[in-house]
Design a protein around this motif. Structure first.
Motif, PDB file in Angstrom:
ATOM      1  N   GLU A   1       0.861  -1.188   0.000  1.00  0.00           N
ATOM      2  CA  GLU A   1       0.000   0.000   0.000  1.00  0.00           C
ATOM      3  C   GLU A   1       0.892   1.230   0.000  1.00  0.00           C
ATOM      4  O   GLU A   1       1.870   1.289   0.756  1.00  0.00           O
ATOM      5  N   ASP A   2       0.551   2.184  -0.835  1.00  0.00           N
ATOM      6  CA  ASP A   2       1.301   3.441  -0.922  1.00  0.00           C
ATOM      7  C   ASP A   2       2.798   3.208  -1.121  1.00  0.00           C
ATOM      8  O   ASP A   2       3.638   3.896  -0.535  1.00  0.00           O
ATOM      9  N   GLY A   3       3.130   2.186  -1.932  1.00  0.00           N
ATOM     10  CA  GLY A   3       4.521   1.921  -2.252  1.00  0.00           C
ATOM     11  C   GLY A   3       5.324   1.270  -1.146  1.00  0.00           C
ATOM     12  O   GLY A   3       6.555   1.226  -1.218  1.00  0.00           O
ATOM     13  N   LYS A   4       4.647   0.759  -0.109  1.00  0.00           N
ATOM     14  CA  LYS A   4       5.341   0.131   1.016  1.00  0.00           C
ATOM     15  C   LYS A   4       4.742  -1.233   1.317  1.00  0.00           C
ATOM     16  O   LYS A   4       3.530  -1.439   1.185  1.00  0.00           O
ATOM     17  N   VAL A   5       5.596  -2.155   1.757  1.00  0.00           N
ATOM     18  CA  VAL A   5       5.141  -3.472   2.175  1.00  0.00           C
ATOM     19  C   VAL A   5       4.442  -3.341   3.520  1.00  0.00           C
ATOM     20  O   VAL A   5       5.022  -2.817   4.477  1.00  0.00           O
ATOM     21  N   ILE A   6       3.178  -3.774   3.569  1.00  0.00           N
ATOM     22  CA  ILE A   6       2.454  -3.727   4.844  1.00  0.00           C
ATOM     23  C   ILE A   6       2.325  -5.108   5.488  1.00  0.00           C
ATOM     24  O   ILE A   6       2.106  -5.212   6.676  1.00  0.00           O
TER      25      ILE A   6
ATOM     26  N   THR B   1      14.663 -14.089 -11.394  1.00  0.00           N
ATOM     27  CA  THR B   1      15.534 -14.882 -10.538  1.00  0.00           C
ATOM     28  C   THR B   1      16.007 -14.017  -9.378  1.00  0.00           C
ATOM     29  O   THR B   1      15.894 -12.795  -9.412  1.00  0.00           O
ATOM     30  N   GLY B   2      16.549 -14.672  -8.361  1.00  0.00           N
ATOM     31  CA  GLY B   2      17.149 -13.944  -7.251  1.00  0.00           C
ATOM     32  C   GLY B   2      16.434 -14.154  -5.937  1.00  0.00           C
ATOM     33  O   GLY B   2      15.458 -14.904  -5.845  1.00  0.00           O
ATOM     34  N   LYS B   3      16.939 -13.476  -4.921  1.00  0.00           N
ATOM     35  CA  LYS B   3      16.347 -13.550  -3.591  1.00  0.00           C
ATOM     36  C   LYS B   3      14.993 -12.845  -3.594  1.00  0.00           C
ATOM     37  O   LYS B   3      14.841 -11.780  -4.204  1.00  0.00           O
ATOM     38  N   VAL B   4      14.047 -13.415  -2.890  1.00  0.00           N
ATOM     39  CA  VAL B   4      12.703 -12.839  -2.814  1.00  0.00           C
ATOM     40  C   VAL B   4      12.756 -11.407  -2.300  1.00  0.00           C
ATOM     41  O   VAL B   4      12.086 -10.523  -2.838  1.00  0.00           O
TER      42      VAL B   4
ATOM     43  N   ILE C   1      11.310  -8.112  -4.274  1.00  0.00           N
ATOM     44  CA  ILE C   1      10.315  -7.184  -3.705  1.00  0.00           C
ATOM     45  C   ILE C   1      10.829  -5.749  -3.814  1.00  0.00           C
ATOM     46  O   ILE C   1      10.091  -4.852  -4.232  1.00  0.00           O
ATOM     47  N   ALA C   2      12.090  -5.531  -3.473  1.00  0.00           N
ATOM     48  CA  ALA C   2      12.670  -4.182  -3.557  1.00  0.00           C
ATOM     49  C   ALA C   2      12.659  -3.674  -4.997  1.00  0.00           C
ATOM     50  O   ALA C   2      12.339  -2.506  -5.249  1.00  0.00           O
TER      51      ALA C   2
ATOM     52  N   LEU D   1       9.088  -2.707  -5.954  1.00  0.00           N
ATOM     53  CA  LEU D   1       8.706  -1.425  -5.339  1.00  0.00           C
ATOM     54  C   LEU D   1       9.362  -0.235  -6.034  1.00  0.00           C
ATOM     55  O   LEU D   1       8.744   0.827  -6.156  1.00  0.00           O
ATOM     56  N   SER D   2      10.581  -0.423  -6.499  1.00  0.00           N
ATOM     57  CA  SER D   2      11.295   0.684  -7.138  1.00  0.00           C
ATOM     58  C   SER D   2      10.978   0.800  -8.633  1.00  0.00           C
ATOM     59  O   SER D   2      11.438   1.727  -9.291  1.00  0.00           O
ATOM     60  N   GLY D   3      10.209  -0.158  -9.150  1.00  0.00           N
ATOM     61  CA  GLY D   3       9.855  -0.127 -10.564  1.00  0.00           C
ATOM     62  C   GLY D   3      10.950  -0.630 -11.480  1.00  0.00           C
ATOM     63  O   GLY D   3      10.900  -0.414 -12.688  1.00  0.00           O
TER      64      GLY D   3
END
Length: 119
Positions: A28-33, A88-91, A95-96, A99-101
């Protein structure tokens, strides 16, 4: 937005239908809740269409995986769920990037011709 990331040992799993679990991430709002690892109901008893239905019932908006067969892609997309494969890669890193597009997918990593990725 709710993501489901095919997960195996903290990394993006190569096989969508046969991964041990999914990391479910609410944003939500660009952040993991919230972030939870849930077991894949198709991990031990894989049935075509069961995993996409399970993720629909989890209200997932986007699925991220290393590889996925064309039937699963079509099944998810027909339900309005976005699919990103070739990841591929670490989850946590994925996620990061999401979030950063900067997350980019590619060709499905599940193209080895054994047939079990077609579900």
């Amino acid at each position: 937005m709710r993501l489901a990331i095919a997960t195996e040992d903290g990394y993006v799993a190569q096989h969508f239908g046969r991964c041990p679990g999914f990391t479910i991430v609410d944003i939500e709002d660009g952040k993991v809740i919230s972030k939870n690892l849930i077991e894949n109901p198709g991990y031990k008893a894989h049935q075509p269409g069961a995993v996409p239905m399970f993720l629909r019932n989890q209200n997932v908006d986007c699925v991220i995986s290393g590889g996925m067969g064309p039937n699963a892609v079509m099944n998810l997309q027909s339900s309005g769920i976005k699919v990103i494969v070739g990841v591929t890669g670490k989850v946590e890193d994925v996620i990061a990037q999401f979030l950063s597009g900067t997350l980019s997918g590619g060709e499905s990593l599940c193209e080895h011709g054994h047939g079990h990725c077609e579900h």
